[in-house]
Design a protein around this motif. Sequence first.
Motif, PDB file in Angstrom:
ATOM      1  N   VAL A   1       0.833  -1.205   0.000  1.00  0.00           N
ATOM      2  CA  VAL A   1       0.000   0.000   0.000  1.00  0.00           C
ATOM      3  C   VAL A   1       0.870   1.259   0.000  1.00  0.00           C
ATOM      4  CG1 VAL A   1      -1.627   1.373   1.352  1.00  0.00           C
ATOM      5  CG2 VAL A   1      -1.981  -1.085   1.112  1.00  0.00           C
ATOM      6  N   ALA A   2       1.861   1.289   0.878  1.00  0.00           N
ATOM      7  CA  ALA A   2       2.714   2.474   1.009  1.00  0.00           C
ATOM      8  C   ALA A   2       3.496   2.750  -0.276  1.00  0.00           C
ATOM      9  CB  ALA A   2       3.670   2.302   2.183  1.00  0.00           C
ATOM     10  N   LEU A   3       4.080   1.707  -0.861  1.00  0.00           N
ATOM     11  CA  LEU A   3       4.880   1.883  -2.078  1.00  0.00           C
ATOM     12  C   LEU A   3       4.000   2.256  -3.271  1.00  0.00           C
ATOM     13  CD1 LEU A   3       7.432  -1.082  -1.795  1.00  0.00           C
ATOM     14  CD2 LEU A   3       7.835   1.349  -1.347  1.00  0.00           C
ATOM     15  N   ALA A   4       2.853   1.616  -3.379  1.00  0.00           N
ATOM     16  CA  ALA A   4       1.952   1.918  -4.493  1.00  0.00           C
ATOM     17  C   ALA A   4       1.459   3.355  -4.417  1.00  0.00           C
ATOM     18  CB  ALA A   4       0.770   0.950  -4.488  1.00  0.00           C
ATOM     19  N   THR A   5       1.077   3.794  -3.223  1.00  0.00           N
ATOM     20  CA  THR A   5       0.582   5.154  -3.046  1.00  0.00           C
ATOM     21  C   THR A   5       1.662   6.182  -3.366  1.00  0.00           C
ATOM     22  OG1 THR A   5      -0.916   4.386  -1.300  1.00  0.00           O
ATOM     23  CG2 THR A   5      -0.504   6.748  -1.410  1.00  0.00           C
ATOM     24  N   ALA A   6       2.894   5.899  -2.932  1.00  0.00           N
ATOM     25  CA  ALA A   6       3.984   6.860  -3.110  1.00  0.00           C
ATOM     26  C   ALA A   6       4.519   6.896  -4.539  1.00  0.00           C
ATOM     27  CB  ALA A   6       5.123   6.533  -2.143  1.00  0.00           C
ATOM     28  N   HIS A   7       4.528   5.747  -5.240  1.00  0.00           N
ATOM     29  CA  HIS A   7       5.233   5.676  -6.523  1.00  0.00           C
ATOM     30  C   HIS A   7       4.332   5.454  -7.730  1.00  0.00           C
ATOM     31  CE1 HIS A   7       9.210   5.645  -4.618  1.00  0.00           C
ATOM     32  NE2 HIS A   7       8.644   4.896  -3.682  1.00  0.00           N
ATOM     33  N   PHE A   8       3.124   4.913  -7.532  1.00  0.00           N
ATOM     34  CA  PHE A   8       2.262   4.608  -8.673  1.00  0.00           C
ATOM     35  C   PHE A   8       0.946   5.393  -8.658  1.00  0.00           C
ATOM     36  CE2 PHE A   8       4.286   0.127  -8.958  1.00  0.00           C
ATOM     37  CZ  PHE A   8       5.321   0.646  -9.717  1.00  0.00           C
ATOM     38  N   GLY A   9       0.329   5.532  -7.507  1.00  0.00           N
ATOM     39  CA  GLY A   9      -0.971   6.184  -7.419  1.00  0.00           C
ATOM     40  C   GLY A   9      -1.939   5.368  -6.587  1.00  0.00           C
ATOM     41  N   PRO A  10      -3.043   5.987  -6.144  1.00  0.00           N
ATOM     42  CA  PRO A  10      -3.978   5.302  -5.230  1.00  0.00           C
ATOM     43  C   PRO A  10      -4.621   4.056  -5.821  1.00  0.00           C
ATOM     44  CG  PRO A  10      -4.879   7.399  -6.022  1.00  0.00           C
ATOM     45  CD  PRO A  10      -3.445   7.362  -6.423  1.00  0.00           C
ATOM     46  N   LEU A  11      -4.885   4.044  -7.120  1.00  0.00           N
ATOM     47  CA  LEU A  11      -5.509   2.865  -7.729  1.00  0.00           C
ATOM     48  C   LEU A  11      -4.591   1.653  -7.645  1.00  0.00           C
ATOM     49  CD1 LEU A  11      -7.861   1.604  -9.238  1.00  0.00           C
ATOM     50  CD2 LEU A  11      -6.871   2.430 -11.388  1.00  0.00           C
ATOM     51  N   ALA A  12      -3.289   1.859  -7.794  1.00  0.00           N
ATOM     52  CA  ALA A  12      -2.327   0.757  -7.728  1.00  0.00           C
ATOM     53  C   ALA A  12      -2.249   0.157  -6.328  1.00  0.00           C
ATOM     54  CB  ALA A  12      -0.946   1.244  -8.167  1.00  0.00           C
ATOM     55  N   ALA A  13      -2.703   0.913  -5.331  1.00  0.00           N
ATOM     56  CA  ALA A  13      -2.679   0.404  -3.953  1.00  0.00           C
ATOM     57  C   ALA A  13      -3.840  -0.538  -3.661  1.00  0.00           C
ATOM     58  CB  ALA A  13      -2.708   1.579  -2.965  1.00  0.00           C
ATOM     59  N   LEU A  14      -4.833  -0.558  -4.548  1.00  0.00           N
ATOM     60  CA  LEU A  14      -6.039  -1.344  -4.298  1.00  0.00           C
ATOM     61  C   LEU A  14      -5.775  -2.846  -4.121  1.00  0.00           C
ATOM     62  CD1 LEU A  14      -9.010  -0.822  -3.891  1.00  0.00           C
ATOM     63  CD2 LEU A  14      -9.365  -1.092  -6.351  1.00  0.00           C
ATOM     64  N   PRO A  15      -4.932  -3.494  -4.952  1.00  0.00           N
ATOM     65  CA  PRO A  15      -4.666  -4.918  -4.712  1.00  0.00           C
ATOM     66  C   PRO A  15      -4.094  -5.200  -3.326  1.00  0.00           C
ATOM     67  CG  PRO A  15      -3.930  -4.301  -6.912  1.00  0.00           C
ATOM     68  CD  PRO A  15      -4.295  -3.031  -6.212  1.00  0.00           C
ATOM     69  N   SER A  16      -3.215  -4.340  -2.840  1.00  0.00           N
ATOM     70  CA  SER A  16      -2.626  -4.553  -1.519  1.00  0.00           C
ATOM     71  C   SER A  16      -3.640  -4.316  -0.409  1.00  0.00           C
ATOM     72  CB  SER A  16      -1.413  -3.630  -1.322  1.00  0.00           C
ATOM     73  OG  SER A  16      -0.355  -4.005  -2.171  1.00  0.00           O
ATOM     74  N   VAL A  17      -4.559  -3.362  -0.607  1.00  0.00           N
ATOM     75  CA  VAL A  17      -5.614  -3.125   0.387  1.00  0.00           C
ATOM     76  C   VAL A  17      -6.517  -4.355   0.493  1.00  0.00           C
ATOM     77  CG1 VAL A  17      -7.695  -1.787   0.891  1.00  0.00           C
ATOM     78  CG2 VAL A  17      -5.624  -0.629   0.147  1.00  0.00           C
ATOM     79  N   ILE A  18      -6.923  -4.895  -0.650  1.00  0.00           N
ATOM     80  CA  ILE A  18      -7.772  -6.089  -0.644  1.00  0.00           C
ATOM     81  C   ILE A  18      -7.021  -7.275  -0.049  1.00  0.00           C
ATOM     82  CG2 ILE A  18      -8.931  -7.764  -2.147  1.00  0.00           C
ATOM     83  CD1 ILE A  18      -9.654  -5.413  -3.970  1.00  0.00           C
ATOM     84  N   ALA A  19      -5.705  -7.352  -0.341  1.00  0.00           N
ATOM     85  CA  ALA A  19      -4.902  -8.441   0.222  1.00  0.00           C
ATOM     86  C   ALA A  19      -4.831  -8.350   1.737  1.00  0.00           C
ATOM     87  CB  ALA A  19      -3.492  -8.402  -0.374  1.00  0.00           C
ATOM     88  N   ALA A  20      -4.803  -7.117   2.281  1.00  0.00           N
ATOM     89  CA  ALA A  20      -4.760  -6.944   3.736  1.00  0.00           C
ATOM     90  C   ALA A  20      -5.968  -7.598   4.394  1.00  0.00           C
ATOM     91  CB  ALA A  20      -4.704  -5.454   4.089  1.00  0.00           C
ATOM     92  N   VAL A  21      -7.082  -7.600   3.679  1.00  0.00           N
ATOM     93  CA  VAL A  21      -8.293  -8.250   4.187  1.00  0.00           C
ATOM     94  C   VAL A  21      -8.269  -9.745   3.874  1.00  0.00           C
ATOM     95  CG1 VAL A  21     -10.807  -8.309   4.096  1.00  0.00           C
ATOM     96  CG2 VAL A  21      -9.604  -6.122   3.883  1.00  0.00           C
ATOM     97  N   TRP A  22      -8.064 -10.073   2.596  1.00  0.00           N
ATOM     98  CA  TRP A  22      -8.199 -11.461   2.166  1.00  0.00           C
ATOM     99  C   TRP A  22      -7.153 -12.386   2.788  1.00  0.00           C
ATOM    100  CZ3 TRP A  22     -11.300 -14.982   0.788  1.00  0.00           C
ATOM    101  CH2 TRP A  22     -10.829 -16.179   0.266  1.00  0.00           C
ATOM    102  N   HIS A  23      -5.905 -11.947   2.871  1.00  0.00           N
ATOM    103  CA  HIS A  23      -4.859 -12.804   3.437  1.00  0.00           C
ATOM    104  C   HIS A  23      -5.160 -13.188   4.881  1.00  0.00           C
ATOM    105  CE1 HIS A  23      -1.505 -11.560   0.382  1.00  0.00           C
ATOM    106  NE2 HIS A  23      -2.550 -12.138  -0.185  1.00  0.00           N
ATOM    107  N   ASN A  24      -5.873 -12.313   5.583  1.00  0.00           N
ATOM    108  CA  ASN A  24      -6.213 -12.611   6.969  1.00  0.00           C
ATOM    109  C   ASN A  24      -7.558 -13.320   7.091  1.00  0.00           C
ATOM    110  OD1 ASN A  24      -4.049 -11.377   8.832  1.00  0.00           O
ATOM    111  ND2 ASN A  24      -4.357  -9.837   7.262  1.00  0.00           N
ATOM    112  N   ILE A  25      -8.095 -13.715   5.948  1.00  0.00           N
ATOM    113  CA  ILE A  25      -9.243 -14.630   5.917  1.00  0.00           C
ATOM    114  C   ILE A  25      -8.766 -16.006   5.457  1.00  0.00           C
ATOM    115  CG2 ILE A  25     -11.450 -15.143   4.810  1.00  0.00           C
ATOM    116  CD1 ILE A  25     -11.906 -12.124   4.593  1.00  0.00           C
ATOM    117  N   SER A  26      -8.012 -16.024   4.347  1.00  0.00           N
ATOM    118  CA  SER A  26      -7.512 -17.296   3.816  1.00  0.00           C
ATOM    119  C   SER A  26      -6.483 -17.925   4.756  1.00  0.00           C
ATOM    120  CB  SER A  26      -6.886 -17.090   2.433  1.00  0.00           C
ATOM    121  OG  SER A  26      -5.715 -16.284   2.503  1.00  0.00           O
ATOM    122  N   GLY A  27      -5.673 -17.085   5.411  1.00  0.00           N
ATOM    123  CA  GLY A  27      -4.656 -17.606   6.332  1.00  0.00           C
ATOM    124  C   GLY A  27      -5.259 -18.447   7.450  1.00  0.00           C
ATOM    125  N   PRO A  28      -6.226 -17.902   8.204  1.00  0.00           N
ATOM    126  CA  PRO A  28      -6.861 -18.714   9.251  1.00  0.00           C
ATOM    127  C   PRO A  28      -7.579 -19.944   8.722  1.00  0.00           C
ATOM    128  CG  PRO A  28      -7.259 -16.393   9.647  1.00  0.00           C
ATOM    129  CD  PRO A  28      -6.603 -16.481   8.300  1.00  0.00           C
TER     130      PRO A  28
END
Length: 327
Positions: free
Chosen positions: A270-297
């Motif tokens: 999220v931090a790298l995408a926001t700083a270097h690519f733009g807010p839209l590029a951060a979207l996959p990492s934002v969704i991953a922050a949620v999904w990884h902590n669903i699939s992991g458990p």
Amino acid sequence: MKLLETISNLAGKYFAVWVILVAAVAYLIPEPFLPLGSYITILLGVVMFGMGLTLKPVDFKLVLQKPLPVITGVLAQFIIMPLGAFAIAYVMGLPNELAAGLVLLGSVPGGTASNVMVYLAKGNLALSVAMTSLSTLLAPLATPLILLALAGQWLPVDPYAMFLSIVQVIIIPITLGLVLKKVFPGTVEKSLNVIPLISVAAIIIIVSAVVSANVGNIATSGMLVFSAVILHNILGLALGYGTGVMMKLDESKRRAISIEVGMQNSGLGVALATAHFGPLAALPSVIAAVWHNISGPIIATYWSKKTVNEEETQMTDEGHEPQASFR
């Protein structure tokens, strides 16, 4: 302090729930969360500082004593996930920013939440922690170079600027945490149980900031990105496990590599995408922050019911306790 520890444990235990709730609120009422976007880098630094406080010399001991599983796992992480993201982005025809953001998610190191999942899955915790530590230290070089090679066709990549960003938000905070632990060991030890609360709060704020800035993008591309992130995660878990099988590692190490490869430091993404690519590029990492902590458990619960030979984990897990400081 006891109350803070209780709240911290609850925050860590229900991390995915809190992220989903806050993301929903930020989507429906974005205005209050928009100013938080300027604090994303600082907040990630706080999370990495907490990681530095929890690291121990034994976390790096395995790299020297039994380097093959660690190196195998880290190589798998930095090969499978970026190439998998590239293939998914290409096949699904993702827009440029989303494609670069997905490759970025695949190019960042493992997150500390994976250590907790490996522990619950009866995987090799020592290997998991060693992989997280080594991949994090390699990230300033590995992540920018991988992005330059794979994402440069979609968006311009400045590897030197990205190198500096990763050093600022990962290496410096972790180093400060290690130094503080060395100078004030007693004080740090007493505060370790509160670190999950701080980490969870930081990640939740980061997620809310990016969701509020991407309300329109989520409405138009949300399901497409969500599908890509889920597919990417499943690919990492499956091929990570397959790598362990191919290298003829025991079951506990296969589980550790699978989860480590499949779960990334989405906060850094999220931090790298926001700083270097733009807010839209951060979207996959934002969704991953949620999904990884669903699939992991889910996968941890499945594996926890399947026995592993005790000798596979008993010796290598000594001195390790999972720290629920989420990325």
